[in-house]
Design a protein around this motif. Structure first.
Motif, mmCIF file in Angstrom:
data_model
loop_
_atom_site.group_PDB
_atom_site.id
_atom_site.type_symbol
_atom_site.label_atom_id
_atom_site.label_comp_id
_atom_site.label_asym_id
_atom_site.label_seq_id
_atom_site.Cartn_x
_atom_site.Cartn_y
_atom_site.Cartn_z
ATOM 1 N N LYS A 4 0.719 -1.258 0.025
ATOM 2 C CA LYS A 4 0.060 -0.049 0.090
ATOM 3 C C LYS A 4 0.869 1.285 0.059
ATOM 4 O O LYS A 4 0.456 2.261 -0.431
ATOM 5 N N GLU A 5 1.996 1.135 0.611
ATOM 6 C CA GLU A 5 2.854 2.339 0.648
ATOM 7 C C GLU A 5 4.352 1.915 0.101
ATOM 8 O O GLU A 5 4.859 0.827 0.535
ATOM 9 N N LEU A 6 5.070 2.993 -0.358
ATOM 10 C CA LEU A 6 6.474 2.625 -0.809
ATOM 11 C C LEU A 6 7.350 2.608 0.398
ATOM 12 O O LEU A 6 7.410 3.378 1.279
ATOM 13 N N PRO A 7 8.080 1.860 0.832
ATOM 14 C CA PRO A 7 9.033 1.698 1.848
ATOM 15 C C PRO A 7 10.172 2.574 1.510
ATOM 16 O O PRO A 7 10.409 2.955 0.351
ATOM 17 N N ALA A 8 10.708 3.527 2.633
ATOM 18 C CA ALA A 8 11.734 4.011 2.473
ATOM 19 C C ALA A 8 13.139 3.568 1.902
ATOM 20 O O ALA A 8 13.753 3.959 1.019
ATOM 21 N N SER A 9 13.346 2.333 2.410
ATOM 22 C CA SER A 9 14.401 1.353 1.860
ATOM 23 C C SER A 9 14.183 -0.018 1.869
ATOM 24 O O SER A 9 13.178 -0.580 2.501
ATOM 25 N N LEU A 10 14.689 -0.996 0.960
ATOM 26 C CA LEU A 10 14.333 -2.112 0.859
ATOM 27 C C LEU A 10 15.611 -2.949 0.726
ATOM 28 O O LEU A 10 16.701 -2.383 -0.185
ATOM 29 N N THR A 11 16.027 -3.871 1.571
ATOM 30 C CA THR A 11 17.170 -4.969 1.405
ATOM 31 C C THR A 11 16.482 -6.355 0.632
ATOM 32 O O THR A 11 15.775 -6.840 1.126
ATOM 33 N N VAL A 12 17.053 -6.448 -0.614
ATOM 34 C CA VAL A 12 16.679 -7.789 -1.341
ATOM 35 C C VAL A 12 17.909 -8.751 -1.157
ATOM 36 O O VAL A 12 18.797 -8.297 -1.509
ATOM 37 N N LEU A 13 17.470 -9.899 -0.669
ATOM 38 C CA LEU A 13 18.269 -11.126 -0.278
ATOM 39 C C LEU A 13 18.314 -11.987 -1.233
ATOM 40 O O LEU A 13 17.362 -12.644 -1.667
ATOM 41 N N GLY A 14 19.314 -11.959 -2.231
ATOM 42 C CA GLY A 14 19.268 -12.631 -3.619
ATOM 43 C C GLY A 14 19.307 -12.156 -4.721
ATOM 44 O O GLY A 14 18.503 -11.185 -4.917
ATOM 45 N N GLY A 15 20.215 -12.164 -5.629
ATOM 46 C CA GLY A 15 20.421 -11.401 -6.756
ATOM 47 C C GLY A 15 20.119 -12.410 -7.899
ATOM 48 O O GLY A 15 20.805 -12.212 -8.959
ATOM 49 N N GLY A 16 19.205 -13.423 -7.977
ATOM 50 C CA GLY A 16 18.843 -14.096 -9.075
ATOM 51 C C GLY A 16 18.009 -13.400 -10.019
ATOM 52 O O GLY A 16 17.603 -11.997 -9.549
ATOM 53 N N CYS A 31 12.481 3.944 -4.180
ATOM 54 C CA CYS A 31 12.976 3.377 -2.881
ATOM 55 C C CYS A 31 14.579 3.328 -2.910
ATOM 56 O O CYS A 31 15.221 2.818 -3.952
ATOM 57 N N ARG A 32 15.118 3.555 -1.682
ATOM 58 C CA ARG A 32 16.562 3.144 -1.603
ATOM 59 C C ARG A 32 16.676 1.576 -1.599
ATOM 60 O O ARG A 32 16.022 0.767 -0.766
ATOM 61 N N VAL A 33 17.318 1.079 -2.613
ATOM 62 C CA VAL A 33 17.467 -0.497 -2.613
ATOM 63 C C VAL A 33 18.857 -0.979 -2.291
ATOM 64 O O VAL A 33 19.923 -0.412 -2.916
ATOM 65 N N THR A 34 19.047 -2.071 -1.776
ATOM 66 C CA THR A 34 20.276 -2.764 -1.369
ATOM 67 C C THR A 34 20.081 -4.292 -2.086
ATOM 68 O O THR A 34 19.063 -4.938 -1.429
ATOM 69 N N VAL A 35 20.971 -4.654 -2.641
ATOM 70 C CA VAL A 35 20.866 -6.305 -2.886
ATOM 71 C C VAL A 35 22.067 -7.012 -2.572
ATOM 72 O O VAL A 35 23.146 -6.596 -2.636
ATOM 73 N N VAL A 36 21.919 -7.864 -1.876
ATOM 74 C CA VAL A 36 22.746 -8.794 -0.862
ATOM 75 C C VAL A 36 22.884 -10.120 -1.980
ATOM 76 O O VAL A 36 21.879 -10.808 -1.710
ATOM 77 N N GLU A 37 23.992 -10.727 -2.523
ATOM 78 C CA GLU A 37 24.271 -11.711 -3.272
ATOM 79 C C GLU A 37 25.093 -12.578 -2.786
ATOM 80 O O GLU A 37 26.550 -12.023 -2.687
ATOM 81 N N GLY A 38 25.016 -13.874 -2.162
ATOM 82 C CA GLY A 38 25.801 -14.640 -1.564
ATOM 83 C C GLY A 38 26.596 -15.500 -2.510
ATOM 84 O O GLY A 38 27.779 -16.131 -2.389
ATOM 85 N N GLN A 39 26.372 -15.427 -3.943
ATOM 86 C CA GLN A 39 27.065 -16.177 -4.874
ATOM 87 C C GLN A 39 28.532 -15.563 -5.618
ATOM 88 O O GLN A 39 29.064 -16.304 -6.758
ATOM 89 N N GLY A 40 28.531 -14.488 -5.055
ATOM 90 C CA GLY A 40 29.511 -13.568 -5.601
ATOM 91 C C GLY A 40 29.268 -12.627 -6.690
ATOM 92 O O GLY A 40 30.067 -11.560 -7.117
ATOM 93 N N GLN A 41 28.093 -12.871 -7.527
ATOM 94 C CA GLN A 41 27.740 -12.085 -8.579
ATOM 95 C C GLN A 41 26.369 -12.172 -8.875
ATOM 96 O O GLN A 41 25.672 -13.148 -8.428
ATOM 97 N N LEU A 42 25.651 -11.091 -9.369
ATOM 98 C CA LEU A 42 24.087 -11.243 -9.614
ATOM 99 C C LEU A 42 24.008 -12.305 -10.986
ATOM 100 O O LEU A 42 25.006 -12.558 -11.408
#
Length: 72
Positions: A4-16, A31-42
């Motif tokens: 319903k509302e846009l968050p101020a920030s968002l963390t995405v776990l996984g870069g698939g 939105c301010r977005v951070t992507v965290v990927e554990g495989q070394g690259q998206l």
């Protein structure tokens, strides 16, 4: 997914493919977005060039990309 509302920030776990798409959509909505990927690259399951290009595009759009893992 429904919001319903846009968050101020968002963390995405996984870069698939889904994580990259989600990050791009929310970033384009302001939105301010951070992507965290554990495989070394998206897009780790794709060609390395695809992941590098996706990271470049996301960064150009203001997304913080944090790759962790063997290729980082």
């Amino acid at each position: 997914m429904k919001a319903k509302e846009l968050p101020a920030s968002l963390t995405v776990l996984g870069g698939g493919s889904i994580g990259v798409e989600l990050a791009q959509v929310f970033a384009r909505f302001g939105c301010r977005v951070t992507v965290v990927e554990g495989q070394g690259q998206l897009l780790a399951g794709e060609e390395p060039d695809a992941g590098q290009l996706a990271a470049e595009v996301l960064r150009a759009e203001g997304v913080t990309v944090l790759p962790f893992g063997p290729s980082a």
